[in-house]
Enzyme design. Sequence first.
Site, PDB file in Angstrom:
ATOM      1  N   SER A 152       0.843  -1.203   0.000  1.00 22.25           N
ATOM      2  CA  SER A 152       0.000   0.000   0.000  1.00 22.25           C
ATOM      3  C   SER A 152       0.871   1.242   0.000  1.00 22.25           C
ATOM      4  O   SER A 152       1.982   1.226   0.545  1.00 22.25           O
ATOM      5  CB  SER A 152      -0.868  -0.003   1.261  1.00 22.25           C
ATOM      6  OG  SER A 152      -1.406   1.273   1.489  1.00 22.25           O
ATOM      7  N   TYR A 165      -0.863  -0.538  10.098  1.00 21.95           N
ATOM      8  CA  TYR A 165      -1.125  -0.958   8.709  1.00 21.95           C
ATOM      9  C   TYR A 165       0.088  -0.669   7.815  1.00 21.95           C
ATOM     10  O   TYR A 165       0.516  -1.518   7.026  1.00 21.95           O
ATOM     11  CB  TYR A 165      -2.356  -0.199   8.239  1.00 21.95           C
ATOM     12  CG  TYR A 165      -2.826  -0.475   6.837  1.00 21.95           C
ATOM     13  CD1 TYR A 165      -3.649  -1.565   6.563  1.00 21.95           C
ATOM     14  CD2 TYR A 165      -2.486   0.380   5.787  1.00 21.95           C
ATOM     15  CE1 TYR A 165      -4.104  -1.795   5.271  1.00 21.95           C
ATOM     16  CE2 TYR A 165      -2.941   0.158   4.499  1.00 21.95           C
ATOM     17  CZ  TYR A 165      -3.756  -0.931   4.243  1.00 21.95           C
ATOM     18  OH  TYR A 165      -4.204  -1.152   2.964  1.00 21.95           O
ATOM     19  N   LYS A 169       2.345  -3.324   5.769  1.00 21.14           N
ATOM     20  CA  LYS A 169       2.429  -3.266   4.301  1.00 21.14           C
ATOM     21  C   LYS A 169       3.878  -3.135   3.826  1.00 21.14           C
ATOM     22  O   LYS A 169       4.226  -3.638   2.758  1.00 21.14           O
ATOM     23  CB  LYS A 169       1.579  -2.103   3.770  1.00 21.14           C
ATOM     24  CG  LYS A 169       0.066  -2.352   3.912  1.00 21.14           C
ATOM     25  CD  LYS A 169      -0.354  -3.660   3.283  1.00 21.14           C
ATOM     26  CE  LYS A 169      -1.815  -3.740   2.919  1.00 21.14           C
ATOM     27  NZ  LYS A 169      -2.204  -5.103   2.462  1.00 21.14           N
TER      28      LYS A 169
END
Length: 302
Positions: A152, A165, A169
């Site tokens: 991401s 997150y 990622k």
Amino acid sequence: MTELRFDGRVAVVTGAGGGLGREYVRLLAARGASVVVNDLGGDIHGSGSSGAAASVVEEIRAAGGVAVASTDSVATVEGGAAIVATALEAFGRIDILINNAGIIRDRVFHRMEPEMVDDVLDVHLRGAFHVTRPAWVHMREAGYGRVLNTTSISGILGMFGQANYGAAKTGLIGLTRVLCHEGAKFGIKVNALAPVARTRLTDELMSDEWMVSALGPVRVAPVAAFLVHEDCPVSGEIYSAGGGRVNRYFIGLTEGWFSADPTVEGVADNLETIRDETGYRVLHEPIDEFDALRRQLEGNPQ
Ligand code: NAI
């Protein structure tokens, strides 16, 4: 160009009960792959469950494709093993794995609870380990495999409120790079894709009118499909795709500064040179950096 097809191939896509994963399995199945549609069916934070995987399987079958559902969680070793076992039991092999399952538990870093970190790492990062390891064993034996990890821009560039997150990622990029080297001898290619698509995960973030019309996950699916196709020539790379644009991210090394006797002040004085992006290089293996250093020490930096 002749149509790139997946006849005879078996693909597992995690988190394929909706959003991007659903488009991936629909496209792969439409082009001849037998697919395992894995999805726990929870909400965006990972709680609850629904019949998401089964309904995508029905959709694929109604369109003439071959699919089975898996509702196991990627977040445990047992779940990962069960997902791969579903492919082997149903179709006898596994050629393609797209690690796509994901949740978000956003909060500013100073208020982020340990379980918010664990939940996100368990699904995105550890989840990729849990599913890829059992798949890898079969791919190695078969001498063929394609793995696509979902990264991401949050991990590549950093997004406010997504420390858990973003870290997960970026971890997937490390996994991609290492597996690229480990899989090379065995015909296994591993790449990473940073998608941009309007899904339930991003609908608040991507609510502008142009985004609603341009950022359908259907515009990302062809990129994912190419990266897991037999003809895909690249491995260990990071692609970005959204709204019809396809790009590659890469990690560059600046020419930098060299001193056989570096000092703190030397670093301070030469920071601009160290940071200067002119003439950067894209290295492929750690040995490339050692070679560059050896040449520098020998007085022959080029
Ligand atoms: P989504 O929420 O529609 O899809 C994620 C799917 O993963 C859901 O269907 C969910 O039920 C499933 N899932 C969650 N935990 C699971 C578990 N433990 N085991 C099995 N399945 C599980 O969201 P979207 O946008 O389609 O996300 C797909 C992937 O793309 C995720 O990894 C996400 O982080 C990533 N991504 C998406 C972006 C976007 O713009 N939509 C941007 C960057 C990355």
